[in-house]
Enzyme design. Structure first.
Site, PDB file in Angstrom:
ATOM      1  N   LYS A   1     -30.856 -16.442 -33.618  1.00  0.00           N
ATOM      2  CA  LYS A   1     -31.571 -17.720 -33.703  1.00  0.00           C
ATOM      3  C   LYS A   1     -32.156 -18.035 -32.333  1.00  0.00           C
ATOM      4  CE  LYS A   1     -30.691 -22.505 -35.315  1.00  0.00           C
ATOM      5  NZ  LYS A   1     -29.659 -23.383 -35.893  1.00  0.00           N
TER       6      LYS A   1
ATOM      7  N   SER B   1     -30.974 -25.509 -40.289  1.00  0.00           N
ATOM      8  CA  SER B   1     -31.995 -25.135 -39.331  1.00  0.00           C
ATOM      9  C   SER B   1     -32.097 -23.637 -39.035  1.00  0.00           C
ATOM     10  CB  SER B   1     -31.747 -25.880 -38.023  1.00  0.00           C
ATOM     11  OG  SER B   1     -30.508 -25.464 -37.452  1.00  0.00           O
TER      12      SER B   1
ATOM     13  N   SER C   1     -26.207 -25.996 -40.796  1.00  0.00           N
ATOM     14  CA  SER C   1     -27.373 -25.177 -40.458  1.00  0.00           C
ATOM     15  C   SER C   1     -27.193 -23.673 -40.617  1.00  0.00           C
ATOM     16  CB  SER C   1     -27.829 -25.477 -39.029  1.00  0.00           C
ATOM     17  OG  SER C   1     -28.522 -26.702 -39.001  1.00  0.00           O
TER      18      SER C   1
END
Lengths: 503, 504
Positions: A80, A155, A179
């Site tokens: 990420k 996310s 997330s």
């Protein structure tokens, strides 16, 4: 010739170690798959091809020298884009950090590299991890590989999509209120949020420091277990004073039967009005699959669960306001040109650098921490936090794990969530877990009968019982496979075998 | 403006201090492993943590916690077993994260006190001399300490292109992050101080205490110890508090005293003219000996303090506190009292020696090497003769003190001897013998000299007999000259007195 997306991380590491293929060949196959699939998925913000090939070459060189190889030897991984990795930018999907070169490498990233993994790139996300659809990325959207008209969740949507599309077998995400687990659920992959403190946060750009936790995505529970081993193998991280040691025995009892294990269910949540009918049906099947293996279902209660979202949207923004205060354009990041004063430079840099949701959360946080307001919101939110933690403690006296929905529905369409509060409700089932610091994992349990999109069940376990949690997750995965509901390790069909042939 | 002492007859000053001390003797910063240094090139001791890079996390320096607990124990504070770090937010580039990590309502050390002895001229600043009289002609005051908390220092900023480094006219601002993250302890007193002299003595005592603990170099000049003074005044006998002003840029004990004295007089002038004192921060200008307005505080700043989620709450164990207690050495006041009892020193001398731990241990080394009754002379030598010397050893001091205590040389000779042995390591006693400087104590020989002088100085002898006893000094001087410094002045004095009395 196998396709990269048909192999698990464990198979790749085994193949590289045995010499069935080289790490460079694997890296190249992953990069090919990315090249072929990325135009439609757009999971990545940066593809680090040169870095991947250089590190893969080093793995091969180690093998040639007969030096020991790590448990993730040659396994392509994606991170990420809020995780620092020297040689890549770390943008947090924000214009604020668009050109920010990682000055050091995050501990979680380094540990996967130490285990021999090959870093192929950095994945898309909601800006600074504020969101549940990856739509707030300042750069582009990411499509759900199961239906590119739909969001991947967020996310950590980029990491989930990259794994679901078969671009990489594993990826890391971060989970502040769901997330990792919600995008895992939307994309039909396994996603784990370990207990708070199990994985070091050092080098991961902070959102809510008391809630953030890094965890892995994989297409099967055993790849997630393999990755967890690599994340905790180095022991407690001295650079993160909230980190704690955990043994790297995630694979040891993974296949052990779950007979006698008590699975807690909360009827009010399993029948929650926000749940779609297909999700409800699938969850009932998940319970049945565990029961069939000798697990015992017990009814439990989390009395303050409904207050979790309110508490979260006080604690999260308060911490975010504080953590994002450092982005002022003075030392790094976007700096507005031609400003006459410091105040103007700070204001204009932040006005341009941050997107709408990032601004909203920081303004909310600044308000909540203001004197006079603090006592009315922040303090009660912390009291709610204690109540929720106590609820969990009581519930875990009666059961070993909890089974809950992961998200109210399957993946929604782009733009479908029109208001922020609608989006915030996505975290209904995941958020309390971060508030209490417990472990959680989402396991795919098949496709919805109406939407034909992946559905997941969420399992939650007490803090630092992460091994038990994964064992139950594996049992659930096994049960659903035996019931013919899903096949572990499967890639979203539209992307299977597109590029990525392991020559 | 009126003089301070006059003003203080009508008005009572209420003074509180905030003292920041950098823990300069630590090796590393508060939350990272960067080296602490004052003279390295700018931005050479920095890392992702102290530069506030995204993703960097603080790890507390355990040694710094040990130091602040020691500071708390030395000032009789209650050590709080449970406390937290807070984040204090403000946007300014000297704090790389735009928040300072500091402590909240509960500090590591709470509710202590420091006892002062205000003596000499300074004591008279206090017109209400009702406090317990001190043996050396002063008074005692106990100043309550509200708290001592732990925090991190900010970076140093230099504003260039303007005049006098002021930000207003600067074209560029340079930031040196070497200091950013330096462990800092902030001590806040209760408003118990009543005169500028008390404030000065408090700071001196505090500095001595911290120096003795070895937790800082405590340099007001270089800024490793910084003091802000808050002062308000009220009519004598009044009970409420006046509006206070805060004094900054205080870089010496004298500045502290003079800034407060100026401010008290200024406030009195304002109030006596029917004006109002504004709550403001004022800057002390040492060259012009006055304070000027720096900024007016109309509303309290909102720092949005909240517990730092990156740092777990502290829970100090009994073991830890016991370990800190064991590391607290004998403090200046305890040492002074021991010196008075063990070595029969005068209280003032003992206090002076005990103030600086290096001086105190030098004294004790020398004291060990002399006969017990000669120890006060050792103190005398250190206090009165060593100021101009460079490298005198404690053994040399012991030897010299013995010479003086046995009347073998005079103080004047002692100065000369010190100059000769300074930096050489030579033994003063050997030098005195080699050079034949040892004074005669042969009374018959001395008496002969006295007689010779008395015969010569008829005028002075007459004056003495007429009642001018002071001329004895002149006569002793003549004896010394006649004997070429080899006679003992005390014995000369005694013999002179005898002779002058006999023949009178």
């Amino acid at each position: 010739m196998p396709n990269i997306s048909e192999l698990s991380a464990a198979q790749i590491a085994y193949g590289v170690t045995c010499g069935d293929f080289t790490a460079v060949e694997v890296a190249q196959a992953s990069l090919d798959a990315i090249e072929a699939r990325e135009p439609e998925v757009q999971a990545f913000l940066e593809i680090s091809g040169d870095l991947a090939l250089a590190i893969a070459a080093k793995t091969d060189e180690r093998r040639a020298r007969c030096a020991p190889l790590g448990s993730l030897a040659g396994v392509p991984v994606a991170f990420k884009d809020n995780m620092q990795l020297v040689g890549t930018r770390t943008t947090c999907a924000s214009r604020m950090l668009e050109h920010f070169d990682s000055p050091f490498t995050a501990t979680c990233v380094q540990r996967l590299l130490d285990a021999g993994a090959t870093p192929v790139g950095k994945t898309n996300m909601d800006e600074f991890a504020f969101g549940s659809s990856t739509e707030s990325s300042a750069f582009h959207r990411t499509c759900n590989p199961w239906d590119t008209q739909r969001v991947p969740g967020g996310s950590s949507g980029g990491s989930a999509a990259a794994v679901a599309a078969g671009e990489v077998p594993i990826a890391l995400g971060s989970d502040t209120g769901g997330s990792i687990r919600q995008p895992a659920s939307f994309c039909g992959v396994v996603g784990m949020k370990p207990s708070y403190g199990v994985v070091s946060r050092y080098g991961v750009v902070a959102f809510g420091s008391s809630l953030d936790q890094v965890g892995p995505f994989g297409r099967c529970v055993s790849d997630v277990a393999l990755t967890m081993n690599a994340l905790v193998a180095g022991g407690r991280d001295p650079l993160d004073s909230t980190s704690q040691a955990m043994s790297a025995g995630f694979l040891d009892n993974l296949e052990q039967p779950v007979e006698g294990i008590r699975v807690g269910v909360i009827t009010s949540l399993m029948e929650h009005e926000a749940l779609s009918a297909e999700v409800r049906t699938a969850l009932a099947e998940a319970c049945a699959a565990l029961e069939a293996q000798g697990a015992r279902l017990v009814e439990v209660e989390l009395r303050h669960m409904e207050a979790a979202i309110a508490a979260y949207y006080v604690i999260g923004p308060a911490e975010a306001f504080s953590n994002l205060a450092r982005f002022d354009g003075v030392r790094y990041g976007f700096r507005a040109p031609d400003c006459a004063t410091l105040a103007e430079q700070t204001a204009r840099s932040r006005a341009y650098g941050f997107g709408a949701e990032a601004k909203r959360r920081q303004l909310l946080g600044a308000y909540l921490l203001a004197s006079g307001v603090y006592d009315r919101y922040y303090y009660p939110a912390q009291q709610v936090r204690t109540l929720i933690t106590n609820d969990y403690r009581d519930a875990f006296m009666r059961c070993d794990v909890l089974l809950l929905p992961a998200a109210p529905t399957t993946a929604f369409r782009f733009g479908e969530m029109s208001s922020p509060t609608q989006m915030y409700a996505q975290d209904l089932f995941t958020i309390s877990n971060n508030i209490a610091g417990n472990a959680g994992v989402c396991v795919p349990i098949g496709l919805g009968v109406q939407s034909l999109m992946p559905i997941a069940a969420q399992l939650q376990g007490p803090a630092f019982k992460d091994h038990v949690l994964l064992r139950v997750a594996r049992a659930l995965e096994r049960g659903m496979e035996e019931a013919g509901r899903m096949r572990p390790g499967v890639v979203a069909p539209a992307f299977a075998r597109r590029g990525g042939v392991l020559a | 403006m009126r003089l301070l002492r006059e003003v203080l007859r009508d008005w009572e000053a209420v003074i509180g201090l905030e003292v920041h001390t950098e823990l300069t003797t630590l090796k590393t910063k508060m939350f990272c492993d960067c080296r602490l240094s004052h003279d390295d090139p700018p931005n050479s001791n920095v890392c992702p943590v102290c530069l506030g890079m995204p993703g960097a996390l603080p790890v507390p320096n355990e040694k710094a916690i040990e130091y602040i607990v020691m500071a708390g124990l030395a000032t009789d504070c209650q050590i709080q077993r449970r406390s937290l770090f807070y984040r204090k937010h403000y946007f300014y580039p000297d704090m790389s994260k735009n928040f300072q990590t500091t402590q909240g309502p509960v500090a590591f050390c709470m509710h202590g006190h420091l006892d002062l002895e205000v003596t000499g001229e300074g004591a008279t600043e206090r017109p209400d001399f009702t406090v317990e009289k001190d043996p050396d002609g002063g008074y005692m005051a106990s100043i309550r300490i509200l708290r001592i908390h732990m925090e991190e220092d900010a970076a140093k900023m230099v504003h260039v292109g303007g005049s006098e480094g002021r930000i207003a006219s600067a074209t560029e601002s340079l930031i040196d992050y070497n200091r950013c993250g330096t462990p800092l302890i902030e001590l806040v007193t209760q408003p118990d101080l009543r005169t500028p002299e008390e404030a000065r003595v408090f700071m001196e005592r505090l500095r001595q205490t911290f120096l003795t603990l070895g937790i800082s170099d405590c340099s007001l000049e270089s800024g490793s110890m910084r003091c802000d003074g808050n002062v308000s005044i009220r009519r004598r006998g009044a009970r409420g508090l006046g509006t206070k002003t805060e004094m900054k840029n205080i870089n010496s004990f004298k500045s502290l005293h003079d800034a407060l004295a100026y401010e008290i007089c200024r406030q009195a002038e304002v109030l006596e003219a029917g004006g109002v004192v504004r709550q403001e921060t004022r800057h002390w200008e040492p060259s012009k000996r006055r304070t000027v307005v720096m900024r007016v505080k109309e509303t309290a700043d909102d720092y949005r303090m909240y517990p730092d989620p990156d740092l777990a709450p502290f829970c100090l164990s009994d073991d830890f506190v016991a370990r800190c207690r064991a590391r607290v050495p004998e403090l200046p006041l305890e040492k002074r009292d021991r010196f008075v009892v063990a070595y029969a020193l005068k209280r003032a001398d003992a206090a002076q020696l005990a103030a600086d731990p290096r001086v105190a241990s030098f004294f004790e080394e020398a004291a060990c090497a002399v006969a017990k009754e000669h120890v006060p002379m050792v103190a005398n030598v250190i206090i009165n003769l060593l100021s101009a010397t460079k490298a005198v050893t404690s053994a040399q001091v012991a030897s010299l003190a013995t010479l003086l205590a046995t009347d073998a040389i005079t103080f004047m000779q002692a100065r000369e001897v010190l100059e000769l042995v300074d930096g050489t390591g030579d033994d003063p006693q050997r030098l005195v013998d080699e050079r034949g400087m040892r004074q005669s104590t042969d009374t018959e020989a001395l008496a002969a000299t006295v007689d010779e002088v008395l015969a010569r100085c008829v005028d002075q002898v007459r004056q003495y007999r007429e009642g001018n006893k002071k001329v004895i000094g002149y006569l002793v001087g003549q004896c010394m000259r006649t004997s070429r410094g080899t006679g003992n002045p005390k014995l000369f004095n005694t013999i002179l007195c005898e002779r002058l009395a006999q023949e009178g």
